[in-house]
Scaffold this motif. Sequence first.
Motif, mmCIF file in Angstrom:
data_model
loop_
_atom_site.group_PDB
_atom_site.id
_atom_site.type_symbol
_atom_site.label_atom_id
_atom_site.label_comp_id
_atom_site.label_asym_id
_atom_site.label_seq_id
_atom_site.Cartn_x
_atom_site.Cartn_y
_atom_site.Cartn_z
ATOM 1 N N ASP A 89 0.837 -1.201 0.000
ATOM 2 C CA ASP A 89 0.000 0.000 0.000
ATOM 3 C C ASP A 89 0.865 1.241 0.000
ATOM 4 N N GLN A 90 0.218 2.376 0.039
ATOM 5 C CA GLN A 90 0.899 3.657 -0.121
ATOM 6 C C GLN A 90 1.800 3.985 1.057
ATOM 7 N N ALA A 91 1.570 3.341 2.193
ATOM 8 C CA ALA A 91 2.404 3.592 3.365
ATOM 9 C C ALA A 91 3.628 2.681 3.399
ATOM 10 N N GLY A 92 3.727 1.730 2.469
ATOM 11 C CA GLY A 92 4.850 0.819 2.440
ATOM 12 C C GLY A 92 4.607 -0.471 3.172
ATOM 13 N N ASP A 93 3.371 -0.700 3.626
ATOM 14 C CA ASP A 93 3.044 -1.950 4.288
ATOM 15 C C ASP A 93 2.863 -3.051 3.256
ATOM 16 N N VAL A 94 3.295 -4.271 3.600
ATOM 17 C CA VAL A 94 3.231 -5.406 2.695
ATOM 18 C C VAL A 94 2.337 -6.480 3.315
ATOM 19 N N PHE A 95 1.396 -6.961 2.508
ATOM 20 C CA PHE A 95 0.475 -8.000 2.953
ATOM 21 C C PHE A 95 0.580 -9.194 2.006
ATOM 22 N N ALA A 96 0.766 -10.379 2.563
ATOM 23 C CA ALA A 96 0.874 -11.603 1.775
ATOM 24 C C ALA A 96 -0.387 -12.435 1.961
ATOM 25 N N TRP A 97 -0.969 -12.879 0.845
ATOM 26 C CA TRP A 97 -2.215 -13.643 0.866
ATOM 27 C C TRP A 97 -2.005 -14.976 0.149
ATOM 28 N N ASP A 98 -2.629 -16.002 0.725
ATOM 29 C CA ASP A 98 -2.587 -17.337 0.140
ATOM 30 C C ASP A 98 -3.749 -17.478 -0.832
ATOM 31 N N LEU A 99 -3.463 -17.896 -2.076
ATOM 32 C CA LEU A 99 -4.489 -18.043 -3.116
ATOM 33 C C LEU A 99 -4.700 -19.497 -3.506
ATOM 34 N N GLU A 100 -4.363 -20.415 -2.592
ATOM 35 C CA GLU A 100 -4.558 -21.820 -2.939
ATOM 36 C C GLU A 100 -6.016 -22.089 -3.274
ATOM 37 N N MET A 101 -6.923 -21.486 -2.493
ATOM 38 C CA MET A 101 -8.344 -21.475 -2.840
ATOM 39 C C MET A 101 -8.669 -20.046 -3.234
ATOM 40 N N ILE A 102 -8.700 -19.812 -4.538
ATOM 41 C CA ILE A 102 -8.735 -18.447 -5.033
ATOM 42 C C ILE A 102 -10.016 -17.720 -4.660
ATOM 43 N N THR A 103 -11.075 -18.441 -4.414
ATOM 44 C CA THR A 103 -12.333 -17.781 -4.043
ATOM 45 C C THR A 103 -12.344 -17.361 -2.588
#
Length: 1579
Positions: A1050-1064
């Motif tokens: 995001d614009q503040a430089g925060d990083v978020f990691a998400w698991d897409l094994e189940m994409i829905t």
Amino acid sequence: MRQRVFPRLREYCRSTYGLDFRVIDPYEATDPKNWPTQQERLQILENCWNNSLHSFFVGLVGEQYGDACLPEQVEASEFQHILQVCQRMGFKTDVLEKCYRRDENTIPPSFCILEPSGQCKQTSVQQENPTEEKNWCKVFPEVRRILHDAVNQCIQEGTMTHDKAQKYFLSALENDLRYAYEGHSSEDIARCVCYVHKITVPMKENTIPPEKEDQLHRLSQLRDHFLPSLVASHKAVVYCTTTKCNRLQCYTSEMRLDFGVGLCEQLNVDLKRLIDHTVLNKRTVTVDKFAEKDLCRIFSSLYRIERAEVEHVKSYLEGKNTLFPFILNGGPYSGKTVLLAHCARQASVWLKNLDPEIHVYFIDVNNSLRQLLKDICERVDSSNTNISNIFQLKENFKRLLTSRSPSKNPLVIIIDGLDQLPKTDGQPDLTCLPKALAPNVKLLISVSTNKPAFLAALKKYYPESALFCELRQVDTKSCNQLLTTLLQESNRKITSGQQVYVNEALKKCTVPLYMDLLYRQAVRWNSEFEITEETLDLEVHNNIVLMFDHMERKHGKALVSKALSYLTLARYGMTTAELTDVLSCDDEVLASFLPQDELVPATFRVPEMSVESLLSDLTGFLVLRNILGTQTLSWVNRHFPLVVCKQYLCSEEMCLKIHHVLSDYFSGSWANGTKKPLIITKDMQMQSSSDVPQNTYIDRQVPSQPWIFSQPFYVSTPMRTPRHPNLRKLHRLSFHLLKSGRIEELGNQMISQEYLQEMLRAMLDDELYLWLEKTSQLIFPRELQLVQVILRSSACLLKNNPADLQTVLQAKLLPFLSVFPSLEECVNPARVEGMSLKCGMSTVLPSVPSVPYSQSTLQDSMVSQIMQSAGSHCGAVVVLLDNRAAWVCNVGTCEGFKLTQSTNLKFTSVCSSGNTFLLSSCCGKLVLWDAVVKTQPLEIKIQHAENHDSTILEGVLASGENLFVWWRGQNVVNVFVDREERTQLCCTYEITCVSCSGEGNTIYCGQNEGSVTIFDWPNGQLLATFTCLKSMPLIVIILTESDEAISCVDQAGDVFAWDLEMITEPVLICENHCRIRGEVLNTDYKGENILLICKKQQIQLIDLDQTEILDQFNPPRGKTFKQAIMDQNSHFILALLCNCPFLLVWNCTSGQCVLSLDTGNCQDIKLLKCGTTYLAAITSVGVLVWDMDLIRASALAPKSGKRVTIIVAVGSHGGSCYSADGSKHVWKWAVSSGKVEGRFLHQGSVKSMCISGDGNYLVSVADGDIYVWETCNGENTYRISGSQAYKVLITPKGNFGVAMSEKGSARVWKLQSGHSICSIHLHLRNANISPEGTFLLGVNNGNLLAASLWSGNVNKCFSCSDQSDVVAFHSVLDHPDFVIVALASGALYSWKLTEDTTCHQIQLPDSLLCQPEIFGFSSDGGYAILSISECTINIVNFSNSKLCSLRTEGHVLQTTVGVSGQYVVYACYSSLVCRNLSCDLHEKPMLVAVRLTDGETIGRFYLCKMPSVLALSKDLIVYVGFEDGSVGVYAVNDTRVGNSSWKGDTQSPTLLHPLDEQLIWSPLLKPNLTWIELPLELI
């Protein structure tokens, strides 16, 4: 002679002077029936007399006079009289009547000799009928006999004069000799050479046949009277040889061979002497490069019908209020070119009182707008010679035409065929034309009505102008009059019946070219020739085809088709000699000339006579133009090449073959006796009936094609003319290599140093840049772009001295050979080809210069600034200016070009993905442009265009044929497939970033509130939506390669990691919150899952696999970051700082700033990554582009980062050297391998160091401690404390060391053990050890003392009658007993230590007093450097006790001067004024080597950075330390006296890998020896 003499002379003329040597032998054919007619022979002789520089005729007179020539044409009255005489004498006249036929179309009516076909010889067409030809040849002797007797009878009767009857008796030999000699001046007769060979054989009486007596008499008259009289009266060059034979053997074959060999040698010597004399005494002629004046003369000579439009041109030139150009337009063949040429010749007459300045330009396929404008600007204003930028040329051209001073003479510029310039088929670019002209400037332009768009654009450009004139057709009456006149000039006419059909044809077609073609047909008609309606074709091109068909029947299809093809496709035409050479290299043509029923000869070429006969049939359509200093065959009318291409070059394969042969010829592939295989194919028509092998090797006797012509050594120096380049080869070889598809050879030529240097020597730098740019698009793209950038940045230097190219390339290109090894030959061709080194300076170990970059400027940027930009992987950058224009800048080019010439499109934004650019216009249109294909920009169809009229593109993403587009401030993504909108994807919030899966079917849309929406767009399904915690706008979305995880920033430089094994149902895995406040300036991502996040106060490197910070970098104190990116391997960070004009490069591993890139002092800069290869910096007025590999190489180059203060060399011929920069390290450099072997670490700053003579020990001083190192393994053997040393010395043999102290005593110790031997208590200033290692010499209180190294006592003291203080001294290495001493009074003494004697050498004037810090001495004691004052080095020559002042090439740096033997080497700034803003060579010093014996400069080397210290070894190896901590090693090669200091290979510096630990030799943690200073009273 054909085998031994002519090929040698041809090669001699070509390779020495660049001249063509041709020998036209009319009697070369073995069959007399193939000999040219008398009229053709004499015409050839006339042409040789007119066109040859000197010798134009060589006569060989032997024992054969030859048969009398049958007259080709006899007036009707004379022939009738001869027939009557024959009847009275009882001769049969049917033989004469069979050979001659009456022709009423001759003036006057005459009887013309017939060919076997029954046609008059002038109009005949050869038909292959051997039987008929054989019978016909039997008739000729009978005809000669009848005419001989009948004409003699006429002379006796007085009905024919003796002079008029000579044409029936003279042979071809006498005709040629008399035509060459009679009626000519002594100067012309001196251009002829004649060789007479008499053979005397005793013969019985009455053995000579009666019919030969007349021939022998005439031969005797020639040999014994005619030629000797010319020798006496005109000093003609005639050689006479007599061979005596006995009656039995007569003239044997051995005699014939001996005479032939002698004749060949004599002819070779005579012709070579005449050639040398002629060329060396030839007046210098100003060469009209592309023969515009010559061409104007040729075209104006074709003006034969008065045109009314001439008066319009005259009125325009004489008018005073003509603000606009005069535009002449007309259709094809209408005569626009001829009319303008005629007006150009007449303008000086019309304006004779005003003395006008007239320039005429005829546009053809070889021209370009840049070349045209540059030529005009240079001719009108000589101050414009250094301008090559197309934008500046346009502005200068308009300035010259709008602001010419009224006091100057009128300026008349005529441009014919402006519409024929390349790239004018689309929207015409008329921005080079001024809107209004100065009162004393006239501009005439011709355009074709076949390009209505161009004419319409001109009318729109000049809406108020009434100066548009259309060229009308010629009336039929004028055409008839012209045809009649042309025929009369040829002593021909046509019958009334033929005239009827001509009149009908002229009613339908009256263009001038058709008139010329019609005349060519009519001149061949005899009075019996019947014309029908089908005979005369009304189409011009068809008539040209008929003309070519006639030539094919006469000369053979192979010869005609190939000759016309070569003449058409050869760039800038061909000389006649070149045409013969090329035809000889063509297997199909050569096969048609092979001798019948004979073996294929080892050497063979197309007869010159055949080529000359062919060209004579093209007279008027093919003219000689003086192009590039040579008489070149060129088409007068552009329609002939069009017909040739349609008739003979209709297939691409045939064009490739033609260009292939031309490439071979100009590259010299078959020169110097190299035999070319004769490949026989089934479709070849051969005269030879013998079986020819399929692959027969034949020497075609083709001359060589050197890049440069140089005179032989035996030509005396005062007469020698300068070497000059082979302009024909320079202009043409590259073109034909390209057209023949030989791209690899073209690329190799572009990186050939010889080619580059000769192009620069010929002042063809603009064309060189164009070829480098064009070739880089086909092969060696980055290599050639680098070469071009280097040449452009050194243009001002190379323009003055092209010979400096090698040093420039070694300075700027050699350090980067590790990146581009294919450029080895470009840098050092001698090493590649095994050649000897040239005299001068060469690189042994280069220091890496600043990284070269290309700078593209935009025409509109002078008034508009760059607003937006986008880059591509291929290096193309598209920028938008604030005037809404779009420009393209390509890497390696210095000029941008407009993306589209349309003035209707005003762009608002630009985005890119891969090599695809997408632009939005003010009217809501989307324009797509592919930077690789480089087609015209294409408009994309938008279904909902009304939604985007006032919006700006936010981004574009290309995936295969799919294109995803999103807009600023909108929540819609438009999906395009094949440039057509397929669907729209709507999100909840404003879309800020988009990513897609590998196959392009799944779309991830990042939004303003931290949300991500996932679409399966082909199926129209919304798969999922999730929101990051802080709900900040997302700026980038990164997918893993397997599409199983996604990282959002995001614009503040925060990083978020998400698991897409189940994409829905995405699942948040982890997150990383940035602790530094402020918004993200930019991000950069590499495929190795490393993400760079740049903020003003910090740069972070994030490991996306673990979502954690790998490293972070803070800006220098008081600075903030502006933008940052990573290199491909994530080893370096390239960052911009606010208020900093440099682009800084940091090593990610060490955190050290290792490089700074100059951005031209531009403050407002934006970085663009163009794929993995290029880095672009967008300034307000242009684009700078670097090659990332060059940045990486420069960053990895070994350097300490601090100013080198000490440099010491070890061993002979550059074995290794050591450098210190005041830090804790001493660097060891392996010169021969280009490596940094290691660094010696100290616990303190290094103040002094010294190397033992054998190189085994390094002794250094740091913070008062003495370190003794073994150089072979880096072991710190001893560390001595308590010495208070500031300087260390080592004896020459390396056994002892001396530690100098400023406060205490100097201590002498054993180097291997560290044990003290003695102390020297007196402080000696500038101390040095004597060459024999016996004394320590130094100055104390103005006295020079010599202290013993064994006892420490002062054993000797320099004394002389002069009581002045000693200011400097120097030992003589080659004479160790002597020391040269300089006193403050200016006296120089020599002090012999062994005998303690002094000798006064020289007294210096006050202006040349010795400077102690400069005082240096050569090892042999021959020369000494006394002082330096700006641009002068003061030197004393001890061999003759003379003082001399060496004037340097600029301001000398005092710390960089060295002397060795008879050479001095110094670094200075160049005194030349640099006009090139991108040139850095004039800003930096150069290294200069001078031979002191004569003051000649041996060589110079351009240093690309600032030197700080210099050391010169005895073997002339120069070691230079630089301000950035790097080291360069250079060699002085004086080949004139046999000195070559370096014979090894030049090494590019070995790059340091950023992750590798450099070899550092650590010191002892604590001193292992301590010296204690005892009180003086205890000693």
